[in-house]
Design a protein around this motif. Structure first.
Motif, short mmCIF file in Angstrom:
data_model
loop_
_atom_site.label_atom_id
_atom_site.label_comp_id
_atom_site.label_asym_id
_atom_site.label_seq_id
_atom_site.Cartn_x
_atom_site.Cartn_y
_atom_site.Cartn_z
N UNK A 142 0.85 -1.18 0.00
CA UNK A 142 0.00 0.00 0.00
C UNK A 142 0.89 1.23 0.00
N UNK A 143 0.33 2.33 -0.47
CA UNK A 143 1.06 3.59 -0.54
C UNK A 143 0.45 4.55 0.48
N UNK A 144 1.30 5.43 0.98
CA UNK A 144 0.88 6.43 1.94
C UNK A 144 1.74 7.66 1.74
N UNK A 145 1.12 8.81 1.60
CA UNK A 145 1.88 10.06 1.48
C UNK A 145 2.34 10.50 2.86
N UNK A 146 3.58 10.93 2.96
CA UNK A 146 4.10 11.44 4.23
C UNK A 146 3.26 12.62 4.70
N UNK A 147 2.73 13.41 3.77
CA UNK A 147 1.91 14.56 4.13
C UNK A 147 0.64 14.15 4.89
N UNK A 148 0.27 12.88 4.80
CA UNK A 148 -0.95 12.41 5.48
C UNK A 148 -0.65 11.50 6.67
N UNK A 149 0.61 11.35 7.03
CA UNK A 149 0.97 10.49 8.17
C UNK A 149 0.25 10.88 9.45
N UNK A 150 0.06 12.17 9.67
CA UNK A 150 -0.58 12.65 10.88
C UNK A 150 -2.02 12.23 11.05
N UNK A 151 -2.61 11.66 10.00
CA UNK A 151 -3.97 11.12 10.11
C UNK A 151 -3.97 9.78 10.85
N UNK A 152 -2.79 9.22 11.03
CA UNK A 152 -2.63 7.97 11.75
C UNK A 152 -1.92 8.26 13.07
N UNK A 153 -2.13 7.38 14.04
CA UNK A 153 -1.38 7.51 15.30
C UNK A 153 -0.03 6.82 15.14
N UNK A 154 0.86 7.14 16.04
CA UNK A 154 2.16 6.48 16.04
C UNK A 154 1.97 4.97 16.20
N UNK A 155 1.01 4.56 17.04
CA UNK A 155 0.74 3.13 17.23
C UNK A 155 0.29 2.47 15.93
N UNK A 156 -0.57 3.14 15.17
CA UNK A 156 -1.03 2.58 13.90
C UNK A 156 0.13 2.44 12.91
N UNK A 157 1.01 3.42 12.89
CA UNK A 157 2.18 3.32 12.00
C UNK A 157 3.11 2.22 12.48
N UNK A 158 3.26 2.07 13.79
CA UNK A 158 4.09 0.98 14.32
C UNK A 158 3.54 -0.37 13.85
N UNK A 159 2.24 -0.55 13.91
CA UNK A 159 1.63 -1.80 13.46
C UNK A 159 1.84 -2.00 11.96
N UNK A 160 1.73 -0.94 11.20
CA UNK A 160 1.94 -1.00 9.75
C UNK A 160 3.37 -1.42 9.43
N UNK A 161 4.34 -0.82 10.10
CA UNK A 161 5.75 -1.16 9.89
C UNK A 161 6.01 -2.60 10.34
N UNK A 162 5.50 -2.97 11.50
CA UNK A 162 5.71 -4.33 11.99
C UNK A 162 5.10 -5.36 11.04
#
Length: 140
Positions: A99-119
């Motif tokens: 999946x693709x995600x723009x860095x400009x929209x990262x703030x729409x996710x929580x750090x926890x959600x991004x951690x789960x995505x990376x994991x």
């Protein structure tokens, strides 16, 4: 769960989280964009601007696209089917487990959600032995 986990995600979180996964190496692609790998397999990378990812109103190519591997097409569809989420894909990635995600929209996710995505990205690319060991040490 810490308060830090619930704050809006930032670009530096993606880098820190990807680097923190075990057995990770970082190589640099075109444009010196980081590519995070496990066992020589990419799991998160930063794209250079390409004609398939662009602002529909201006036609300007996105310069901040991050690619995250996913486990399956079903996982991909679960992330991109809701148009209100920041996840998307392009025809270039049809049939590709990412999946693709723009860095400009990262703030729409929580750090926890991004951690789960990376994991999850790491788990989708790590060897069965490494994934099993990580899951044993990090029960969900």
């Amino acid at each position: 769960m810490s308060r830090d986990d619930e704050r809006p995600a930032r670009l530096e979180d993606v880098h820190a989280l990807a680097e923190a996964m075990p057995h990770v190496t970082v190589v640099y692609g075109s444009g010196d964009n980081p590519v995070y790998q496990v066992g020589g397999k990419s799991f998160v990378f930063f794209r250079t601007p390409r004609p398939d990812a662009f602002d529909p109103q201006t036609g300007e190519r996105y310069s901040d696209v991050i690619v995250f591997w996913v486990e399956s097409e079903a996982d991909k569809q679960a992330l991109i089917q809701d148009a209100t989420t920041p996840f998307f894909t392009t025809p270039h990635f049809d049939g590709h487990p990412s999946v693709l995600l723009r860095a400009a929209r990262l703030g729409e996710l929580t750090r926890r959600e991004v951690a789960e995505l990376v994991q999850d990205a790491w788990l989708s690319r790590a060897s069965a032995r490494r994934a099993s060991a990580w899951l044993r040490d990090h029960p969900r």
